[in-house]
Design a protein around this motif. Structure first.
Motif, PDB file in Angstrom:
ATOM      1  N   UNK A   1       0.814  -1.215   0.000  1.00  0.00           N
ATOM      2  CA  UNK A   1       0.000   0.000   0.000  1.00  0.00           C
ATOM      3  C   UNK A   1       0.850   1.269   0.000  1.00  0.00           C
ATOM      4  N   UNK A   2       2.172   1.109  -0.108  1.00  0.00           N
ATOM      5  CA  UNK A   2       3.124   2.196   0.072  1.00  0.00           C
ATOM      6  C   UNK A   2       2.875   2.881   1.419  1.00  0.00           C
ATOM      7  N   UNK A   3       2.485   2.054   2.391  1.00  0.00           N
ATOM      8  CA  UNK A   3       2.213   2.525   3.756  1.00  0.00           C
ATOM      9  C   UNK A   3       1.312   3.766   3.742  1.00  0.00           C
ATOM     10  N   UNK A   4       0.140   3.596   3.136  1.00  0.00           N
ATOM     11  CA  UNK A   4      -0.809   4.712   2.994  1.00  0.00           C
ATOM     12  C   UNK A   4      -1.129   5.361   4.342  1.00  0.00           C
ATOM     13  N   UNK A   5      -1.221   4.554   5.384  1.00  0.00           N
ATOM     14  CA  UNK A   5      -1.521   5.117   6.697  1.00  0.00           C
ATOM     15  C   UNK A   5      -0.385   5.999   7.203  1.00  0.00           C
ATOM     16  N   UNK A   6       0.858   5.659   6.867  1.00  0.00           N
ATOM     17  CA  UNK A   6       1.994   6.478   7.278  1.00  0.00           C
ATOM     18  C   UNK A   6       2.069   7.761   6.450  1.00  0.00           C
ATOM     19  N   UNK A   7       1.767   7.674   5.150  1.00  0.00           N
ATOM     20  CA  UNK A   7       1.825   8.867   4.306  1.00  0.00           C
ATOM     21  C   UNK A   7       0.869   9.935   4.805  1.00  0.00           C
ATOM     22  N   UNK A   8      -0.306   9.512   5.248  1.00  0.00           N
ATOM     23  CA  UNK A   8      -1.279  10.471   5.756  1.00  0.00           C
ATOM     24  C   UNK A   8      -0.801  11.222   6.975  1.00  0.00           C
TER      25      UNK A   8
END
Length: 363
Positions: A246-253
């Motif tokens: 997910x390309x670490x979507x939660x971290x990007x946010x």
């Protein structure tokens, strides 16, 4: 996970749905094409395999952060590679490719700087001089598969003796066996076939231009698996749902970099805006060419390729096939619009023919 945006699915070439009247998204703006307005720049990965040391820190960090189940520690017969490839339970995969090929005339000072300082320079770490950085092993430290020199009559190993048929010594004292190490991941394509075929909207395009699977919406149909030109997406046997990076979507946010890039000790995995990464990658290739590495090339960075360019691209030291990558990937759904047009034309011609036959019989 957030719900997929209303216009989050791709339909071949970038669509203008969701944009204001008269607006056109940039050719390399998948988030804009998906309907995101005022979105952040497209984010992605540049993986420089020339400085990968095969430590698998990225694999471990990915599993820990995303709570991915363990997928086996079996000996696969593929060097030190116990995971073999990307799967539903391996979102980052470090490949170990053994070759009987000398690396050749690299010059010192072609590294990334202290801790992979990304701008290189003479003060940088010489990634080619250190034994094992690119898999080249020295005579004093034969690599995997090398056989030790035979002792002489006195029981001593003669200095400079050949290390066996697998890893003969090169003229400068190094062995010809080298390892190509590369950390593979989902490419987050500009034109993503997986988005085109997903019937539930489980796959969606984020505001960062990445592609994410919402596992709670996935119905396990499996259409996305053959639609990926890289063979990235996989289904778990337990419930059939699809999983991938997910390309670490939660971290990007939260303004954080993905776990794999954070954990990489050599900055082989670099994260940032895709446009900046492409410039950095082109500079790195030029640096390696100047240092005597003519095989260095970029893979997935061309916006005009068969997938519109990848959000995760690579610097390779050999042909893509050597790394198990397709040489000319093409999104399978790129011909869908023309196929529908031909089908509509055929249906129209058939309707005209049926009508003509019916009218002829009445006459």
């Amino acid at each position: 996970m957030t719900d997929a945006p209303a216009h989050g699915r791709d339909t071949g070439p970038p669509s203008t749905s969701g944009l204001l009247h008269g607006e056109q998204p940039a050719a390399d703006d998948p988030a804009g094409a998906a309907g995101h307005r005022d979105h952040p720049p497209r984010m992605g990965f540049f993986t420089d395999t020339s400085v990968c040391i095969g430590c698998k820190a990225c694999e471990v960090a990915c599993k820990e952060w995303n709570a991915i189940p363990e997928d086996g520690l079996e000996l696969t017969g593929m060097s030190y590679d116990n995971t073999q490839g990307l799967s539903a339970s391996t979102w980052r995969h470090v490949a170990f490719i053994e070759q009987r090929k000398p690396l050749g005339g690299q010059q010192p000072g072609t590294g990334h700087g202290a801790h992979g300082g990304r701008d290189g320079g003479a003060e940088g770490v010489d990634v080619f001089a250190a034994a094992g950085r690119l898999g080249e092993t020295s005579a004093s430290s034969p690599g995997p598969g090398a056989t030790a020199p035979a002792p002489d009559a006195a029981g001593d190993t003669p200095p400079g003796a050949p290390t066996g048929e697998i890893s003969p010594l090169a003229p400068d004292g190094r062995t010809e066996l080298r390892w190509l190490m590369a950390s593979d991941v989902c490419k987050h394509c500009t034109h993503a076939g997986c988005l085109d075929v997903c019937p539930t909207g489980s796959l969606f395009r984020t505001e960062f231009g990445t592609v994410v699977v919402q596992e709670d919406i996935c119905n396990g149909c499996g259409y996305c698996v053959p639609a990926c030109p890289y063979g990235v997406i996989d289904q778990r046997k337990e419930d059939g749902r699809a999983w991938k990076c997910t390309l670490c979507y939660d971290r990007l946010g939260e303004g954080m970099e993905p776990a794999c890039a954070k954990a990489c000790p050599t900055d082989s995995i670099q994260f940032g805006p895709v446009d900046e990464l492409r410039e950095r990658a082109a500079s790195r290739v030029a640096q390696l060419h100047a240092a005597g590495v003519p095989d260095a090339r970029l893979y997935g960075a061309d916006p005009d390729d068969g997938v519109g360019g990848d959000g995760a691209f690579f610097l390779l030291l050999d042909e893509p096939e050597t790394y198990g990558l397709p040489p000319d990937p093409v999104v399978p759904t790129r011909d869908l619009p023309s196929m529908w047009r031909h089908a509509a034309a055929a249906a129209g011609a058939m309707a005209v023919g049926v009508a003509a036959c019916f009218l002829g019989r009445r006459r």
